[in-house]
Design a protein around this motif. Structure first.
Motif, PDB file in Angstrom:
ATOM      1  N   ARG A   1     -13.842  11.358  44.785  1.00 36.56           N
ATOM      2  CA  ARG A   1     -13.682  10.567  45.998  1.00 36.56           C
ATOM      3  C   ARG A   1     -14.132   9.133  45.750  1.00 36.56           C
ATOM      4  NH1 ARG A   1     -10.751  12.639  50.124  1.00 36.56           N
ATOM      5  NH2 ARG A   1     -12.117  11.760  51.729  1.00 36.56           N
ATOM      6  N   PRO A   2     -13.293   8.169  46.064  1.00 35.01           N
ATOM      7  CA  PRO A   2     -13.650   6.771  45.790  1.00 35.01           C
ATOM      8  C   PRO A   2     -14.955   6.366  46.468  1.00 35.01           C
ATOM      9  CG  PRO A   2     -11.328   6.975  46.383  1.00 35.01           C
ATOM     10  CD  PRO A   2     -11.950   8.298  46.663  1.00 35.01           C
ATOM     11  N   GLU A   3     -15.837   5.786  45.686  1.00 31.80           N
ATOM     12  CA  GLU A   3     -17.098   5.182  46.136  1.00 31.80           C
ATOM     13  C   GLU A   3     -18.155   6.198  46.596  1.00 31.80           C
ATOM     14  OE1 GLU A   3     -16.395   2.162  49.016  1.00 31.80           O
ATOM     15  OE2 GLU A   3     -14.971   1.064  47.769  1.00 31.80           O
ATOM     16  N   VAL A   4     -17.749   7.349  47.116  1.00 28.56           N
ATOM     17  CA  VAL A   4     -18.737   8.286  47.667  1.00 28.56           C
ATOM     18  C   VAL A   4     -18.791   9.608  46.896  1.00 28.56           C
ATOM     19  CG1 VAL A   4     -18.616   7.327  49.990  1.00 28.56           C
ATOM     20  CG2 VAL A   4     -17.064   9.181  49.336  1.00 28.56           C
ATOM     21  N   GLY A   5     -18.028   9.720  45.825  1.00 25.75           N
ATOM     22  CA  GLY A   5     -17.969  10.988  45.091  1.00 25.75           C
ATOM     23  C   GLY A   5     -19.329  11.439  44.582  1.00 25.75           C
TER      24      GLY A   5
ATOM     25  N   HIS B   1     -20.535   8.835  57.247  1.00 23.29           N
ATOM     26  CA  HIS B   1     -19.192   8.269  57.316  1.00 23.29           C
ATOM     27  C   HIS B   1     -18.241   8.989  56.360  1.00 23.29           C
ATOM     28  CE1 HIS B   1     -16.011   5.303  57.764  1.00 23.29           C
ATOM     29  NE2 HIS B   1     -15.968   5.189  56.439  1.00 23.29           N
ATOM     30  N   ALA B   2     -18.708   9.290  55.152  1.00 25.77           N
ATOM     31  CA  ALA B   2     -17.861   9.950  54.156  1.00 25.77           C
ATOM     32  C   ALA B   2     -17.451  11.351  54.591  1.00 25.77           C
ATOM     33  CB  ALA B   2     -18.589  10.016  52.815  1.00 25.77           C
ATOM     34  N   THR B   3     -18.316  12.009  55.356  1.00 30.17           N
ATOM     35  CA  THR B   3     -18.019  13.366  55.814  1.00 30.17           C
ATOM     36  C   THR B   3     -17.532  13.405  57.257  1.00 30.17           C
ATOM     37  OG1 THR B   3     -20.376  13.585  56.348  1.00 30.17           O
ATOM     38  CG2 THR B   3     -19.652  14.477  54.239  1.00 30.17           C
ATOM     39  N   ARG B   4     -17.419  12.207  57.874  1.00 31.76           N
ATOM     40  CA  ARG B   4     -16.990  12.073  59.270  1.00 31.76           C
ATOM     41  C   ARG B   4     -17.868  12.898  60.208  1.00 31.76           C
ATOM     42  NH1 ARG B   4     -12.388  12.295  56.159  1.00 31.76           N
ATOM     43  NH2 ARG B   4     -11.043  10.483  56.228  1.00 31.76           N
ATOM     44  N   LEU B   5     -19.163  12.861  59.964  1.00 34.69           N
ATOM     45  CA  LEU B   5     -20.120  13.578  60.787  1.00 34.69           C
ATOM     46  C   LEU B   5     -20.889  12.586  61.665  1.00 34.69           C
ATOM     47  CD1 LEU B   5     -21.474  16.027  58.075  1.00 34.69           C
ATOM     48  CD2 LEU B   5     -20.085  16.638  60.069  1.00 34.69           C
TER      49      LEU B   5
ATOM     50  N   ALA C   1     -15.081  21.038  50.045  1.00 31.87           N
ATOM     51  CA  ALA C   1     -13.818  20.404  49.647  1.00 31.87           C
ATOM     52  C   ALA C   1     -12.702  20.724  50.637  1.00 31.87           C
ATOM     53  CB  ALA C   1     -13.423  20.865  48.240  1.00 31.87           C
ATOM     54  N   LEU C   2     -12.624  21.974  51.084  1.00 33.51           N
ATOM     55  CA  LEU C   2     -11.597  22.344  52.061  1.00 33.51           C
ATOM     56  C   LEU C   2     -11.832  21.643  53.398  1.00 33.51           C
ATOM     57  CD1 LEU C   2     -11.251  26.194  51.388  1.00 33.51           C
ATOM     58  CD2 LEU C   2      -9.595  24.401  50.832  1.00 33.51           C
ATOM     59  N   SER C   3     -13.089  21.493  53.779  1.00 32.44           N
ATOM     60  CA  SER C   3     -13.406  20.822  55.044  1.00 32.44           C
ATOM     61  C   SER C   3     -12.992  19.357  55.016  1.00 32.44           C
ATOM     62  CB  SER C   3     -14.905  20.923  55.323  1.00 32.44           C
ATOM     63  OG  SER C   3     -15.304  22.289  55.441  1.00 32.44           O
ATOM     64  N   ILE C   4     -13.305  18.672  53.914  1.00 33.23           N
ATOM     65  CA  ILE C   4     -12.945  17.256  53.825  1.00 33.23           C
ATOM     66  C   ILE C   4     -11.437  17.089  53.706  1.00 33.23           C
ATOM     67  CG2 ILE C   4     -13.120  15.231  52.314  1.00 33.23           C
ATOM     68  CD1 ILE C   4     -16.006  15.898  51.855  1.00 33.23           C
ATOM     69  N   THR C   5     -10.775  18.015  53.003  1.00 28.05           N
ATOM     70  CA  THR C   5      -9.312  17.977  52.923  1.00 28.05           C
ATOM     71  C   THR C   5      -8.694  18.120  54.306  1.00 28.05           C
ATOM     72  OG1 THR C   5      -9.331  18.904  50.689  1.00 28.05           O
ATOM     73  CG2 THR C   5      -7.276  19.055  51.906  1.00 28.05           C
ATOM     74  N   ALA C   6      -9.237  19.049  55.100  1.00 29.10           N
ATOM     75  CA  ALA C   6      -8.738  19.243  56.456  1.00 29.10           C
ATOM     76  C   ALA C   6      -8.982  18.002  57.308  1.00 29.10           C
ATOM     77  CB  ALA C   6      -9.410  20.469  57.089  1.00 29.10           C
ATOM     78  N   LEU C   7     -10.143  17.376  57.154  1.00 29.59           N
ATOM     79  CA  LEU C   7     -10.423  16.156  57.907  1.00 29.59           C
ATOM     80  C   LEU C   7      -9.481  15.030  57.499  1.00 29.59           C
ATOM     81  CD1 LEU C   7     -14.330  16.220  57.891  1.00 29.59           C
ATOM     82  CD2 LEU C   7     -12.846  16.520  59.872  1.00 29.59           C
ATOM     83  N   ASP C   8      -9.192  14.935  56.190  1.00 32.37           N
ATOM     84  CA  ASP C   8      -8.256  13.920  55.724  1.00 32.37           C
ATOM     85  C   ASP C   8      -6.877  14.083  56.355  1.00 32.37           C
ATOM     86  OD1 ASP C   8     -10.158  12.761  54.109  1.00 32.37           O
ATOM     87  OD2 ASP C   8      -9.477  13.708  52.258  1.00 32.37           O
ATOM     88  N   ALA C   9      -6.475  15.349  56.547  1.00 28.28           N
ATOM     89  CA  ALA C   9      -5.155  15.627  57.106  1.00 28.28           C
ATOM     90  C   ALA C   9      -5.044  15.226  58.572  1.00 28.28           C
ATOM     91  CB  ALA C   9      -4.834  17.118  56.946  1.00 28.28           C
ATOM     92  N   THR C  10      -6.173  15.118  59.243  1.00 30.03           N
ATOM     93  CA  THR C  10      -6.142  14.769  60.670  1.00 30.03           C
ATOM     94  C   THR C  10      -6.176  13.270  60.920  1.00 30.03           C
ATOM     95  OG1 THR C  10      -8.566  14.873  60.865  1.00 30.03           O
ATOM     96  CG2 THR C  10      -7.339  16.920  61.231  1.00 30.03           C
ATOM     97  N   VAL C  11      -6.430  12.500  59.868  1.00 32.46           N
ATOM     98  CA  VAL C  11      -6.530  11.037  60.023  1.00 32.46           C
ATOM     99  C   VAL C  11      -5.144  10.419  60.042  1.00 32.46           C
ATOM    100  CG1 VAL C  11      -7.360   8.922  58.983  1.00 32.46           C
ATOM    101  CG2 VAL C  11      -8.786  10.968  58.954  1.00 32.46           C
TER     102      VAL C  11
END
Length: 294
Positions: A149-153, A219-223, A284-294
């Motif tokens: 993940r860019p910058e936050v990996g 911010h990276a985890t949208r929490l 990883a699945l949680s962040i992928t799902a969050l990415d899909a909602t943006v």
């Protein structure tokens, strides 16, 4: 009793006690030495990222698949080799930016490896092997996804590892000091409800500290701030302990104490990474799902 007889008994008792102390200290010394050798290599590869993390995950993924297959097949050579090779190459393909090919290879391996166990193998063993190939492979791909993940990996996997380690330490400390009712006796006789709570509390504490120190984690985890990261840490702690119990169930099924003897004093790769595998996959699945909602 004569003085000579008394001294003889004392000498024998002292020698026995010294041997017992040496027997207790020797495994601990082995564990410490193994950790001091391996930890800098693993953490260094994760810190550097890129090809270093890729090579680490290829080796670890193939090794875990080897251990899982050996446990589920009782050592059937061809199935074990195919499982390890399939997972290792799948991770390599992902590292080479071929995610679709990586997923396809993992699925193919999950179909082929169980078919190679032999006619005497039961359906349950085949299903365990197929599930393990997909589970371990997907978790390793998820870990690489997080690290890239860019910058936050680095922050993400640092938090993830800290949560899993805190969970293990907190569960062990609380279980040893408080004892109490067992969690799942038939799966893991040593785990207690107190250990579960201690692991959760430790994970929450570590998450609060990391989120307060690095606000970009939320911010990276949208929490929602530190509180959101703390709740996520508790959930990851539950997932990590579930991963631990899953591996315990696998070992109990075949009567094995450790997944392997690969790491002196620690057992196998699965014994060290069972909680991290489950937590990596879920995060990883949680962040992928969050990415899909943006």
């Amino acid at each position: 009793m004569s003085a000579a007889r008394f001294r003889s008994i004392n000498a024998v008792s002292g020698a026995t006690a010294r041997r017992s102390v040496r027997a207790d200290v020797s495994p601990l010394r082995t564990r410490v030495i193994s950790a001091l050798v391996m930890a800098p290599l693993v953490l260094g590869a994760l810190y550097l990222g890129g090809v270093f993390t890729d090579l680490l995950m290829i080796a670890v993924g193939a090794g875990m698949a080897f251990e899982w297959a050996r446990l589920t097949t009782q050592g059937a050579g061809s199935a074990v080799g195919v499982a390890a090779l399939g997972v290792g190459v799948g991770i390599l393909l992902y590292a080479l930016d071929r995610p679709e090919m990586a997923a396809l290879l993992l699925l193919l391996t999950a179909l082929v490896a169980p078919a190679l166990i032999g006619r005497g193998a039961g359906l349950r063993g085949r299903l365990w092997l197929a599930a393990g190939v997909v589970y371990l492979g997907a978790a390793c791909l998820g870990f690489l996804f997080l690290r890239a993940r860019p910058e936050v990996g680095l922050l993400l996997i640092g938090w993830l590892i800290a949560v899993v380690w805190a969970t293990d330490i907190g569960a062990y400390a609380a279980g040893k000091s408080l004892g109490g009712p067992k969690l799942l006796v038939r799966v893991s006789p040593n785990k207690t409800w107190a250990g579960l709570v201690g692991g959760l509390a430790s994970a929450v504490l570590v998450s609060v500290l990391v989120a307060a120190w690095q606000p970009e984690l939320a911010h990276a985890t949208r929490l929602p701030g530190v509180a959101g990261v703390a709740v996520a840490g508790a959930l990851l702690a539950l997932v990590a302990q579930a991963g631990d119990l899953l591996e315990s169930a696998l070992k109990r099924r075949v009567g094995a104490k450790d997944a392997s003897g690969l790491i002196p004093g620690h057992g196998g790769l699965l014994d060290r990474a069972d909680g991290l595998v489950a937590a990596s996959l879920v995060l990883a699945l949680s962040i992928t799902a969050l990415d899909a909602t943006v």
